[in-house]
Design an enzyme around this catalytic site. Structure first.
Site, PDB file in Angstrom:
ATOM      1  N   ARG A  91     -12.111  25.648  73.507  1.00 39.82           N
ATOM      2  CA  ARG A  91     -10.786  25.054  73.624  1.00 39.82           C
ATOM      3  C   ARG A  91     -10.745  24.003  74.730  1.00 39.82           C
ATOM      4  O   ARG A  91     -10.080  22.994  74.610  1.00 39.82           O
ATOM      5  CB  ARG A  91      -9.756  26.159  73.924  1.00 39.82           C
ATOM      6  N   TYR A  92     -11.441  24.302  75.836  1.00 40.69           N
ATOM      7  CA  TYR A  92     -11.480  23.394  76.982  1.00 40.69           C
ATOM      8  C   TYR A  92     -12.873  22.768  77.008  1.00 40.69           C
ATOM      9  O   TYR A  92     -13.865  23.472  76.824  1.00 40.69           O
ATOM     10  CB  TYR A  92     -11.263  24.170  78.280  1.00 40.69           C
ATOM     11  N   ARG A  95     -15.934  24.504  79.159  1.00 41.24           N
ATOM     12  CA  ARG A  95     -16.281  25.915  79.065  1.00 41.24           C
ATOM     13  C   ARG A  95     -15.998  26.453  77.671  1.00 41.24           C
ATOM     14  O   ARG A  95     -15.067  25.994  77.014  1.00 41.24           O
ATOM     15  CB  ARG A  95     -15.539  26.744  80.115  1.00 41.24           C
ATOM     16  N   CYS A 104     -14.911  47.642  71.689  1.00 41.55           N
ATOM     17  CA  CYS A 104     -14.564  47.873  73.093  1.00 41.55           C
ATOM     18  C   CYS A 104     -14.758  49.359  73.396  1.00 41.55           C
ATOM     19  O   CYS A 104     -14.716  50.185  72.491  1.00 41.55           O
ATOM     20  CB  CYS A 104     -13.103  47.531  73.352  1.00 41.55           C
ATOM     21  N   CYS A 108      -6.949  48.898  74.095  1.00 40.72           N
ATOM     22  CA  CYS A 108      -5.703  48.766  74.849  1.00 40.72           C
ATOM     23  C   CYS A 108      -4.586  48.514  73.853  1.00 40.72           C
ATOM     24  O   CYS A 108      -4.720  47.670  72.964  1.00 40.72           O
ATOM     25  CB  CYS A 108      -5.822  47.610  75.827  1.00 40.72           C
ATOM     26  N   CYS A 111      -3.460  44.844  73.514  1.00 41.43           N
ATOM     27  CA  CYS A 111      -4.532  43.841  73.404  1.00 41.43           C
ATOM     28  C   CYS A 111      -4.096  42.601  72.622  1.00 41.43           C
ATOM     29  O   CYS A 111      -3.545  42.699  71.533  1.00 41.43           O
ATOM     30  CB  CYS A 111      -5.741  44.454  72.714  1.00 41.43           C
ATOM     31  N   ARG A 113      -6.099  40.550  71.284  1.00 39.16           N
ATOM     32  CA  ARG A 113      -6.993  40.365  70.125  1.00 39.16           C
ATOM     33  C   ARG A 113      -6.990  41.607  69.249  1.00 39.16           C
ATOM     34  O   ARG A 113      -7.962  41.903  68.574  1.00 39.16           O
ATOM     35  CB  ARG A 113      -8.425  40.064  70.589  1.00 39.16           C
ATOM     36  N   ASP A 273       0.701  38.641  76.007  1.00 32.69           N
ATOM     37  CA  ASP A 273       0.709  37.748  74.845  1.00 32.69           C
ATOM     38  C   ASP A 273       1.572  38.323  73.719  1.00 32.69           C
ATOM     39  O   ASP A 273       1.888  39.511  73.713  1.00 32.69           O
ATOM     40  CB  ASP A 273      -0.725  37.534  74.353  1.00 32.69           C
ATOM     41  N   ASP A 310      -0.630  32.216  78.526  1.00 39.64           N
ATOM     42  CA  ASP A 310      -1.433  31.545  77.509  1.00 39.64           C
ATOM     43  C   ASP A 310      -0.425  31.104  76.443  1.00 39.64           C
ATOM     44  O   ASP A 310       0.180  31.942  75.763  1.00 39.64           O
ATOM     45  CB  ASP A 310      -2.487  32.502  76.937  1.00 39.64           C
ATOM     46  N   LYS A 317      -3.946  27.933  78.709  1.00 38.21           N
ATOM     47  CA  LYS A 317      -3.362  28.708  79.812  1.00 38.21           C
ATOM     48  C   LYS A 317      -2.723  27.779  80.837  1.00 38.21           C
ATOM     49  O   LYS A 317      -3.309  26.759  81.185  1.00 38.21           O
ATOM     50  CB  LYS A 317      -4.470  29.494  80.505  1.00 38.21           C
TER      51      LYS A 317
HETATM   52  C1  LIG Z   1      -9.000  31.921  78.663  1.00 35.50           C
HETATM   53  C2  LIG Z   1      -9.974  31.032  78.057  1.00 35.50           C
HETATM   54  C3  LIG Z   1     -10.954  30.412  78.850  1.00 35.50           C
HETATM   55  C4  LIG Z   1     -11.068  30.615  80.325  1.00 35.50           C
HETATM   56  O1  LIG Z   1     -10.036  29.985  81.019  1.00 35.50           O
HETATM   57  P1  LIG Z   1     -10.105  29.903  82.613  1.00 35.50           P
HETATM   58  O2  LIG Z   1      -8.796  29.284  82.963  1.00 35.50           O
HETATM   59  O3  LIG Z   1     -11.287  29.058  82.959  1.00 35.50           O
HETATM   60  O4  LIG Z   1     -10.261  31.295  83.134  1.00 35.50           O
HETATM   61  C5  LIG Z   1     -11.835  29.576  78.227  1.00 35.50           C
HETATM   62  N1  LIG Z   1     -11.780  29.342  76.901  1.00 35.50           N
HETATM   63  C6  LIG Z   1     -10.848  29.921  76.134  1.00 35.50           C
HETATM   64  C7  LIG Z   1     -10.845  29.628  74.685  1.00 35.50           C
HETATM   65  C8  LIG Z   1      -9.912  30.786  76.680  1.00 35.50           C
HETATM   66  O5  LIG Z   1      -8.987  31.370  75.895  1.00 35.50           O
HETATM   67  S1  SF4 Z   2      -7.709  44.107  76.111  1.00 36.89           S
HETATM   68 FE1  SF4 Z   2      -8.491  44.109  73.981  1.00 36.89          FE
HETATM   69  S2  SF4 Z   2     -10.511  43.129  74.124  1.00 36.89           S
HETATM   70 FE2  SF4 Z   2      -9.954  43.793  76.195  1.00 36.89          FE
HETATM   71  S3  SF4 Z   2     -10.823  45.885  76.423  1.00 36.89           S
HETATM   72 FE3  SF4 Z   2      -8.704  46.109  75.743  1.00 36.89          FE
HETATM   73  S4  SF4 Z   2      -8.877  46.280  73.518  1.00 36.89           S
HETATM   74 FE4  SF4 Z   2     -10.797  45.371  74.229  1.00 36.89          FE
END
Ligand SMILES: *Cc1c(COP(=O)(O)O)cnc(C)c1O
Ligand code: SF4
Length: 356
Positions: A91-92, A95, A104, A108, A111, A113, A273, A310, A317
């Site tokens: 996305r960025y 990174r 996992c 959670c 979560c 995801r 989220d 986010d 973010k």
């Molecule tokens: C959260 C996230 C990151 C990391 O973001 P930082 O602000 O550097 O901690 C990088 N890529 C994606 C797709 C993310 O969702």
């Molecule tokens: S927040 Fe989601 S991805 Fe992270 S440990 Fe919990 S269940 Fe797994």
């Protein structure tokens, strides 16, 4: 089943006194939709007599998860739109995420995801791993690789070394970052050998430790964190601000202090989220800002996380405050700045008068 087996079903939770048999039908419906697992370390921290137990609230399913709200989304932060190849989210520019596994150690209930994680689904191996690594190698703008999932620290040291050795060979990657809940929820996994296996040779190594309540810092978890820090990883924190878990000034302060005492620098405190069925965890941004402000008032600067939203849909973010600046009507002042006690002070523009 023994006390050392994760609890992975509603039956197992009921047998341990952690779920109410009267609610079984609804809980079975939740478990059919979202994965369930509570590690022995976490189950052991729950007080079954406390209906508001903050550890239970994080891991034990409830019927409220069936109440999806219209604004909630299966892919709350829009990962799918930024995934050029399976296992990579880019996305960025500088990174990228490398999602090594879907599973996992715990699941959670909040979560982000939750529609993607679970015990099914293969880890990223073979040709699919090769394709993901080839993408990272072909993009010289990728300065940092963030290994996540699921939780990548459930992989064996052998599998981890197979990935770290490959990342070591990509010259433009300077920083490796892991995101994990394992050190807190399954601390016995983090042996000194395992901690060493997580180092990517030649790269700076960061581990974002996910914890949400000070009670998660058991003696075992503290030792796991010490092993990671001693192995040369820089430890940073990641928490989610959650109603009924940590959304009060004292709990949040104790959580941030516990991180710092264990050499984990508070990094991000996430606003929850819009994941499906998680409305009971969410608070307002105003409430979140007031809590973060309460930390700034009386805790060491080391204990201050950045409060992060986010943006739903994939815009990324952003820090969401609180802000200490506001416009100022006073002549010769550029802004009014609020101190930790709430008193406002005028601040002059560059070259301007200091107002009295
Ligand atoms: C959260 C996230 C990151 C990391 O973001 P930082 O602000 O550097 O901690 C990088 N890529 C994606 C797709 C993310 O969702
Ligand atoms: S927040 Fe989601 S991805 Fe992270 S440990 Fe919990 S269940 Fe797994």
């Amino acid at each position: 089943m023994t006390a050392h087996t994760p609890l992975r079903s509603i039956d197992a939770l009921i047998a341990r006194g952690l779920a109410d048999p009267a609610g079984r039908a609804a809980l079975d419906a939740v478990a059919a939709r979202y994965a369930v697992a509570v590690t022995p370390a976490m189950a052991g921290l729950i007080d079954p007599a406390d209906p508001a137990d903050p550890i239970a609230r994080q891991f034990v399913p409830t019927a409220r998860e069936l109440e999806a709200a219209p604004q909630e989304r299966a892919d709350p932060i829009g990962d799918a739109a930024h995934s050029p190849v399976e296992g990579v989210v880019h996305r960025y520019p500088d990174r990228a995420l490398l999602k090594l596994v879907h599973a996992c150690p715990v699941y959670c209930r909040f979560c982000f995801r939750r529609e993607m994680v679970g015990p099914g689904g293969d880890a990223l191996t073979g040709d699919r791993l090769e394709a993901a690594l080839a993408y990272l190698a072909a993009h010289p703008e990728i300065w940092e690789v963030i290994m996540t999932g699921g939780d990548p620290l459930i992989l064996s040291p052998r599998r981890i070394r197979a990935v770290t050795a490959r990342l070591a060979a990509i010259a433009h990657i300077k920083v490796a970052r892991w995101h994990s809940r394992v050190p807190m929820v399954q601390p016995e996994r983090i042996t000194a050998e395992f901690a060493r296996a997580l180092r990517v040779p030649g790269k700076a190594s960061y581990i974002a430790i996910h914890a949400n309540h000070p009670r998660e810092f058991t003696g075992e978890a503290r030792l796991a964190l010490a092993r990671l820090a001693d192995a040369g990883h820089v430890l940073i924190s990641q928490s989610v601000l959650l109603k009924g878990v940590n959304a009060d000034p004292d709990t949040l302060a104790a959580l941030m202090r516990a991180f710092v005492e264990n050499r984990v620098k508070p990094y991000y405190l996430h606003h929850p989220d819009l994941a499906p069925g998680t409305g009971h965890f969410r608070l307002s941004l105003d409430e979140g800002q007031a809590l973060v402000k309460s930390l700034r008032g009386h805790l060491s600067g080391l204990c201050q996380p950045t409060y992060i939203l986010d943006i739903p849909g994939g815009a990324g973010k952003v820090p969401v405050g609180p802000s200490y600046l506001s416009g100022c009507e006073m002549p010769g002042a550029e802004a009014a700045v609020e101190d930790r006690l709430g008193v406002s002070h005028a601040y002059p523009p560059p070259g301007g008068e200091t107002p009295r």
